[in-house]
Scaffold this motif. Structure first.
Motif, short mmCIF file in Angstrom:
data_model
loop_
_atom_site.label_atom_id
_atom_site.label_comp_id
_atom_site.label_asym_id
_atom_site.label_seq_id
_atom_site.Cartn_x
_atom_site.Cartn_y
_atom_site.Cartn_z
N SER A 166 0.65 -1.21 -0.60
CA SER A 166 0.04 -0.42 0.18
C SER A 166 0.41 1.34 -0.15
CB SER A 166 -0.77 -0.22 1.04
OG SER A 166 -0.63 -0.56 2.43
N LEU A 167 2.03 1.25 0.90
CA LEU A 167 2.89 2.15 0.79
C LEU A 167 3.49 2.39 -0.80
CD1 LEU A 167 4.81 4.34 2.00
CD2 LEU A 167 6.06 3.09 2.98
N GLY A 168 4.00 1.55 -1.62
CA GLY A 168 4.63 1.60 -2.38
C GLY A 168 3.82 1.98 -3.77
N SER A 169 2.66 1.43 -3.53
CA SER A 169 1.21 2.39 -4.62
C SER A 169 0.84 3.94 -4.64
CB SER A 169 0.01 1.84 -4.27
OG SER A 169 -0.32 -0.10 -4.41
N LEU A 170 1.37 4.35 -2.83
CA LEU A 170 1.00 5.56 -2.51
C LEU A 170 2.38 6.58 -3.45
CD1 LEU A 170 -0.59 6.03 1.17
CD2 LEU A 170 -1.45 6.08 -0.54
N ILE A 171 3.77 5.75 -3.23
CA ILE A 171 4.32 5.97 -3.80
C ILE A 171 4.63 6.97 -5.32
CG2 ILE A 171 6.51 5.89 -4.52
CD1 ILE A 171 7.15 4.89 -1.41
N PHE A 172 3.98 5.28 -6.37
CA PHE A 172 3.56 5.87 -7.77
C PHE A 172 2.82 6.94 -7.95
CE2 PHE A 172 1.13 3.51 -11.13
CZ PHE A 172 2.72 4.07 -12.18
N LEU A 173 1.70 6.51 -7.13
CA LEU A 173 0.32 7.19 -7.58
C LEU A 173 0.86 9.02 -7.21
CD1 LEU A 173 -2.56 5.71 -5.67
CD2 LEU A 173 -2.19 6.36 -8.49
N GLN A 174 2.46 9.31 -6.52
CA GLN A 174 2.17 10.06 -5.93
C GLN A 174 3.83 10.74 -6.28
OE1 GLN A 174 0.42 11.36 -2.07
NE2 GLN A 174 0.89 9.33 -1.86
N LYS A 175 4.50 9.92 -7.80
CA LYS A 175 6.19 9.88 -8.04
C LYS A 175 6.24 11.22 -8.61
CE LYS A 175 4.93 7.48 -12.13
NZ LYS A 175 4.81 6.61 -12.97
N ASP A 176 5.80 12.72 -8.49
CA ASP A 176 5.86 13.86 -8.49
C ASP A 176 6.42 14.38 -7.36
OD1 ASP A 176 3.49 13.63 -8.00
OD2 ASP A 176 3.14 15.29 -8.64
N GLN A 177 6.29 14.11 -6.43
CA GLN A 177 7.13 14.45 -4.85
C GLN A 177 7.83 13.85 -4.05
OE1 GLN A 177 3.51 14.70 -2.25
NE2 GLN A 177 1.61 14.91 -4.07
N MET A 178 9.29 14.39 -4.48
CA MET A 178 10.12 13.52 -4.35
C MET A 178 10.37 12.85 -2.38
SD MET A 178 12.22 13.34 -6.54
CE MET A 178 13.58 12.44 -5.18
N LYS A 179 9.09 14.06 -1.88
CA LYS A 179 9.64 13.81 -0.49
C LYS A 179 9.34 11.94 -0.64
CE LYS A 179 6.84 14.50 3.85
NZ LYS A 179 6.38 15.21 4.79
N MET A 180 8.02 11.55 -1.08
CA MET A 180 7.01 10.27 -1.48
C MET A 180 8.41 9.85 -1.86
SD MET A 180 4.33 10.29 0.16
CE MET A 180 4.30 8.81 -0.91
N VAL A 181 8.76 9.83 -3.11
CA VAL A 181 9.85 8.79 -3.60
C VAL A 181 10.95 8.77 -3.23
CG1 VAL A 181 11.48 8.53 -5.51
CG2 VAL A 181 9.16 9.89 -6.11
N MET A 220 18.42 6.72 -14.51
CA MET A 220 19.47 7.70 -14.00
C MET A 220 18.16 8.12 -12.65
SD MET A 220 17.00 11.23 -15.71
CE MET A 220 17.88 12.39 -14.70
N LEU A 221 17.80 7.07 -12.50
CA LEU A 221 17.60 7.34 -11.02
C LEU A 221 17.32 5.91 -10.35
CD1 LEU A 221 13.52 9.61 -10.81
CD2 LEU A 221 16.01 9.95 -10.29
N GLY A 222 17.96 5.24 -10.69
CA GLY A 222 18.60 4.14 -10.33
C GLY A 222 18.04 2.87 -10.65
N GLY A 223 16.79 2.52 -12.33
CA GLY A 223 16.37 1.71 -12.30
C GLY A 223 16.17 0.51 -13.23
N ASP A 224 16.42 0.09 -13.78
CA ASP A 224 17.07 -0.74 -14.71
C ASP A 224 15.82 -1.85 -15.80
OD1 ASP A 224 17.76 -2.52 -16.50
OD2 ASP A 224 19.86 -3.59 -15.39
#
Length: 321
Positions: A166-181, A220-224
């Motif tokens: 649920s926390l991961g989903s909240l982050i995904f929905l607000q990925k424009d907010q660095m505080k959440m990311v 650039m954000l660590g993903g692959d």
């Protein structure tokens, strides 16, 4: 007022509290065990209409007994499941068409409830959100913290799992907010811990997260993204009848990468599975075997959600590729 009357009143009220506590404990045990039956639900509409009443009943019981761990985990699981299965499913067209939608706010509300109940459970085990944040940059810090305070029981694993989801989903929905990311490493560590204890929990829920985790972030954000694609493929091979793996592959890799060939391939596959799913619904005589795809009843709800999400994607197919 006689001493006898006072004693009787004290006994009466203490007995009522005891009876109430026993009743809530007994009911919470049954509700927690009964969640396995919900996972066999093959009708999306029944799930959509039936689950909210159960969740509100459980919330009322938590109001009476706020430290009941089974109720707290049940609510974290229930609100996470309802958010993903119903609200997020209906939100797919608006999400991909980048439209303002009330569904997004409802989705945030449902996942927020799940997070709140999840962290209340975790706090009862001695782990607060602040504890997790303090260990975010400590090597294996969160995993060691979880290891110290939780065991490998289904209750503890699901409590951590659905709080993380649920926390991961909240982050995904607000990925424009660095505080959440910035909280994403907490979610990753929680999934890592669950996967260490029970890697096959819920037919690959951890595998799905790890694939989306890699695919959903640019390099650039660590993903692959390539690693994410390979993880999705591996999950599809490992759990061929958990069609949510294919839906997630579409949503988190194929569509963002505009891979038309893979899009057509996966949509055609899901179209065929939808036809089998619809053919499976009508009543059959006792003894008539189910099709191979539907012999594991524990997968039925996942398959039902996948078909509904496929239909949502199909409704906007021309806008996706």
């Amino acid at each position: 007022m006689s001493k006898l009357f006072v004693v009787m009143m004290v006994f009466l009220f203490s007995s009522c509290g005891l009876v109430q506590k026993v009743a809530v404990n007994t009911t919470s045990d049954m509700l927690f065990d009964a969640t396995k039956e919900i996972e066999t639900e093959g009708n999306w509409e029944i799930f959509k209409d039936g689950v909210p009443g159960n969740l509100k009943m459980m919330e009322g019981m938590v109001y009476l007994q706020p430290k009941n761990k089974k109720l707290l985990v049940g609510l974290a699981k229930g609100y996470t499941g309802y958010a993903f299965a119903v609200t997020e499913t209906l939100y797919i067209p608006d999400q991909f068409k980048d439209r303002e939608s009330n569904l997004r706010y409802q989705l945030l509300a449902n996942y927020t409830k799940a997070v709140d109940f999840g962290f209340k459970f975790m706090e009862l085990n001695g782990v607060s959100f602040e504890d997790l944040k303090q260990n975010i940059n400590v090597d294996q810090g969160i995993i060691k913290l979880l290891d110290k305070n939780f065991d490998d029981s289904t209750l503890d694993l699901e409590g951590v799992l659905y709080t993380a989801q649920s926390l991961g989903s909240l982050i995904f929905l607000q990925k424009d907010q660095m505080k959440m990311v910035s909280l994403l490493p907490i979610v990753k560590a929680m999934f890592d811990w669950v996967a260490m204890k029970r890697p096959d929990i819920n037919y690959g829920t951890c595998d799905l997260f790890f694939a989306a985790y890699e695919a959903g972030r640019p390099k650039m954000l660590g993903g692959d993204p390539v690693k994410g694609k390979n993880l999705f493929k591996a999950m599809i091979n490992k759990y061929p009848n958990n069609w949510l793996a294919r839906i997630a592959y579409l949503r988190f890799y194929i569509i963002p990468m505009a891979d038309e060939e893979e899009f057509k391939k996966e949509m055609d596959y899901l179209k065929n599975m939808r036809e089998k799913y619809l053919a499976h619904i009508p009543w059959r005589e006792k003894g008539e075997p189910a099709m191979p795809e539907f012999q594991d009843k524990g997968l039925l709800l996942f398959q039902t959600i996948a078909i509904k999400q496929y239909e949502m994607l199909k409704s906007i197919e021309k806008d996706l590729m």
